[in-house]
Write a protein that holds these residues in place. Structure first.
Motif, PDB file in Angstrom:
ATOM      1  N   UNK A  17      -5.487  -1.491 -12.735  1.00 56.87           N
ATOM      2  CA  UNK A  17      -5.928  -0.166 -12.288  1.00 56.87           C
ATOM      3  C   UNK A  17      -6.103  -0.103 -10.778  1.00 56.87           C
ATOM      4  N   UNK A  18      -6.627  -1.164 -10.174  1.00 58.76           N
ATOM      5  CA  UNK A  18      -6.846  -1.173  -8.724  1.00 58.76           C
ATOM      6  C   UNK A  18      -5.523  -1.002  -7.987  1.00 58.76           C
ATOM      7  N   UNK A  19      -4.503  -1.705  -8.437  1.00 58.03           N
ATOM      8  CA  UNK A  19      -3.196  -1.580  -7.794  1.00 58.03           C
ATOM      9  C   UNK A  19      -2.623  -0.181  -7.990  1.00 58.03           C
ATOM     10  N   UNK A  20      -2.709   0.340  -9.202  1.00 55.16           N
ATOM     11  CA  UNK A  20      -2.152   1.666  -9.481  1.00 55.16           C
ATOM     12  C   UNK A  20      -2.833   2.740  -8.653  1.00 55.16           C
ATOM     13  N   UNK A  21      -4.160   2.741  -8.615  1.00 57.52           N
ATOM     14  CA  UNK A  21      -4.870   3.768  -7.858  1.00 57.52           C
ATOM     15  C   UNK A  21      -4.529   3.701  -6.372  1.00 57.52           C
ATOM     16  N   UNK A 202       0.849  -7.868  -2.358  1.00 61.60           N
ATOM     17  CA  UNK A 202       0.657  -6.422  -2.221  1.00 61.60           C
ATOM     18  C   UNK A 202       1.436  -5.670  -3.300  1.00 61.60           C
ATOM     19  N   UNK A 203       0.856  -4.595  -3.788  1.00 63.50           N
ATOM     20  CA  UNK A 203       1.512  -3.760  -4.792  1.00 63.50           C
ATOM     21  C   UNK A 203       2.794  -3.176  -4.219  1.00 63.50           C
ATOM     22  N   UNK A 204       3.834  -3.127  -5.043  1.00 61.47           N
ATOM     23  CA  UNK A 204       5.130  -2.608  -4.605  1.00 61.47           C
ATOM     24  C   UNK A 204       5.462  -1.323  -5.358  1.00 61.47           C
ATOM     25  N   UNK A 205       6.107  -0.402  -4.670  1.00 66.34           N
ATOM     26  CA  UNK A 205       6.523   0.855  -5.289  1.00 66.34           C
ATOM     27  C   UNK A 205       7.661   1.453  -4.481  1.00 66.34           C
ATOM     28  N   UNK A 206       8.268   2.500  -5.014  1.00 64.63           N
ATOM     29  CA  UNK A 206       9.371   3.144  -4.327  1.00 64.63           C
ATOM     30  C   UNK A 206       9.103   4.617  -4.081  1.00 64.63           C
ATOM     31  N   UNK A 207       9.679   5.138  -3.018  1.00 67.63           N
ATOM     32  CA  UNK A 207       9.662   6.567  -2.720  1.00 67.63           C
ATOM     33  C   UNK A 207      11.110   7.005  -2.511  1.00 67.63           C
ATOM     34  N   UNK A 208      11.583   7.841  -3.410  1.00 63.38           N
ATOM     35  CA  UNK A 208      12.966   8.318  -3.366  1.00 63.38           C
ATOM     36  C   UNK A 208      12.986   9.754  -2.869  1.00 63.38           C
ATOM     37  N   UNK A 222      -4.188  -3.943  -2.025  1.00 59.58           N
ATOM     38  CA  UNK A 222      -5.203  -3.321  -2.876  1.00 59.58           C
ATOM     39  C   UNK A 222      -6.350  -4.314  -3.086  1.00 59.58           C
ATOM     40  N   UNK A 223      -7.364  -3.919  -3.819  1.00 59.53           N
ATOM     41  CA  UNK A 223      -8.544  -4.763  -4.038  1.00 59.53           C
ATOM     42  C   UNK A 223      -8.251  -5.795  -5.128  1.00 59.53           C
ATOM     43  N   UNK A 224      -7.588  -6.876  -4.720  1.00 53.34           N
ATOM     44  CA  UNK A 224      -7.229  -7.929  -5.669  1.00 53.34           C
ATOM     45  C   UNK A 224      -8.480  -8.547  -6.296  1.00 53.34           C
ATOM     46  N   UNK A 225      -9.521  -8.740  -5.504  1.00 51.49           N
ATOM     47  CA  UNK A 225     -10.745  -9.383  -6.006  1.00 51.49           C
ATOM     48  C   UNK A 225     -11.354  -8.592  -7.162  1.00 51.49           C
ATOM     49  N   UNK A 226     -11.314  -7.272  -7.063  1.00 53.52           N
ATOM     50  CA  UNK A 226     -11.867  -6.445  -8.143  1.00 53.52           C
ATOM     51  C   UNK A 226     -11.042  -6.595  -9.416  1.00 53.52           C
ATOM     52  N   UNK A 227      -9.739  -6.622  -9.281  1.00 51.30           N
ATOM     53  CA  UNK A 227      -8.872  -6.812 -10.444  1.00 51.30           C
ATOM     54  C   UNK A 227      -9.078  -8.192 -11.054  1.00 51.30           C
ATOM     55  N   UNK A 228      -9.238  -9.202 -10.221  1.00 53.23           N
ATOM     56  CA  UNK A 228      -9.496 -10.556 -10.707  1.00 53.23           C
ATOM     57  C   UNK A 228     -10.814 -10.635 -11.463  1.00 53.23           C
ATOM     58  N   UNK A 229     -11.852 -10.009 -10.924  1.00 56.07           N
ATOM     59  CA  UNK A 229     -13.174 -10.044 -11.563  1.00 56.07           C
ATOM     60  C   UNK A 229     -13.129  -9.405 -12.945  1.00 56.07           C
TER      61      UNK A 229
END
Length: 248
Positions: A17-21, A202-208, A222-229
Motif C-alpha cells: 500500500x505504501x508504494x501504491x499510494x 524505489x517503486x516503478x511505474x509508467x506514464x504514457x 516510498x516508505x519502505x520501513x512502514x511496509x516492512x513493519x
C-alpha cells in the motif's frame, strides 16, 4: 490512438500500500490507469490495495499469477517457498468482497485502444516471463498492437521490433523516456510498483502520453520501513520485508 490520453501504468503492486499510494501521488493527474496484475501476494495490505484500485475513476485491470493462486483459480505448486507462504496468508486475509473482485479479473492480453494492449506475462501466455531477446521476439510476434505493455518480471525493460529487434535502454534512473515514433512495434515493462527486483528499491511505474507519443518510466522512493513493519506484524517471513530495501 483512439483518443489522446495520459495513462498511468501500474504492475506488480503485490499488496504494498505504501508504494501504491506514493505512486498515485507522484503520477499526478491522469485520464486512465492501466493495472497489469499481481495486486496481491508478498505484502501485508491486499484488501487496502484492492480498495484503492477499485476506487480509481477510470481503470482497466487484468489478472496476474498471484491473483489467480490467491483466490484458488490455480494451485501454488509452481511457487517457491516464500511465495507459497505469502499467498496462503493472503488467501486467509482477503475479504469476501476482495476475493470476488480478484476472481473476476480478466485474463490478458487485453486491447486498450487501437494502439495499446496490456498483458501480465506475455501476449501468448499470461504466465511466461519475458527476459531475453528470444522471449521478446516471440512476444512481439504474438502482440496485435503497436505497443504492448507487460509486467511479471518486476524489471523495467523495453524492446522495439522493426526490421530487427532492438533493446531500448536499459530503463534505469529516476526517469527514462521512450519515444514511440516511427514504424515497428514496442514491448515495454515499466517495472514493479510494490516489488522491484532490479536492485533499485524505489517503486516503478509508467506514464504514457498518447498525444506526445512518449512513454516515461519513473521511479519514486516510498516508505519502505512502514511496509516492512506491516509484513513483520502480519507474521509473514521477515525476508519479504528485507528484500524491499534491496530491490531484489
Amino acid at each position: 490512438m483512439d483518443r489522446l490520453l495520459r495513462y498511468l501504468v501500474l504492475s506488480d503492486i503485490h499488496a504494498n500500500l505504501e508504494a501504491l499510494d506514493t505512486v498515485l501521488d507522484a503520477a499526478g493527474a491522469v485520464d486512465h490507469v492501466l493495472a497489469l496484475g499481481d495486486f496481491i501476494g508478498y505484502g501485508a495490505d491486499p484488501n487496502a490495495v484492492i480498495a484503492r484500485i477499485r476506487a480509481l475513476p477510470a481503470v482497466t485491470v487484468i489478472r496476474g499469477n498471484h491473483d489467480k493462486v490467491g483466490v484458488g483459480l490455480e494451485s501454488s505448486e509452481g511457487f517457491n517457498y516464500l511465495a507459497r507462504h505469502a499467498i496462503a496468508w493472503t488467501a486467509s486475509a482477503l475479504s469476501t468482497e476482495s476475493r470476488d473482485w480478484v476472481a473476476a479479473l480478466p485474463q490478458g492480453p487485453l486491447g486498450v485502444s487501437a494502439e495499446v494492449e496490456i498483458c501480465h506475462g506475455a501476449p501468448f501466455d499470461e504466465d511466461v516471463y519475458v527476459f531475453d531477446d528470444l522471449d521478446a521476439m516471440r512476444a512481439l510476434r504474438a502482440s496485435s498492437h503497436p505497443l504492448c505493455l507487460f509486467g511479471h518480471t518486476h524489471v523495467p525493460t523495453a524492446f522495439r521490433l522493426e526490421t530487427s529487434l532492438r533493446v531500448i535502454g536499459p530503463p534505469r534512473g529516476e526517469r527514462f523516456t521512450i519515444k514511440l515514433d516511427g514504424p515497428g512495434k514496442y514491448l515495454v515493462n515499466c517495472g514493479a510498483v510494490g516489488q522491484p527486483r532490479d536492485g533499485d528499491p524505489r517503486a516503478a511505474f509508467g506514464l504514457l502520453d498518447t498525444d506526445a507519443h512518449v512513454l516515461e518510466i519513473r521511479r519514486v522512493a516510498y516508505n519502505v520501513a512502514a511496509a516492512q513493519a506491516k509484513i513483520i506484524a502480519a507474521g509473514l517471513p521477515e525476508v519479504l520485508g528485507q528484500r524491499l530495501a534491496a530491490g531484489r
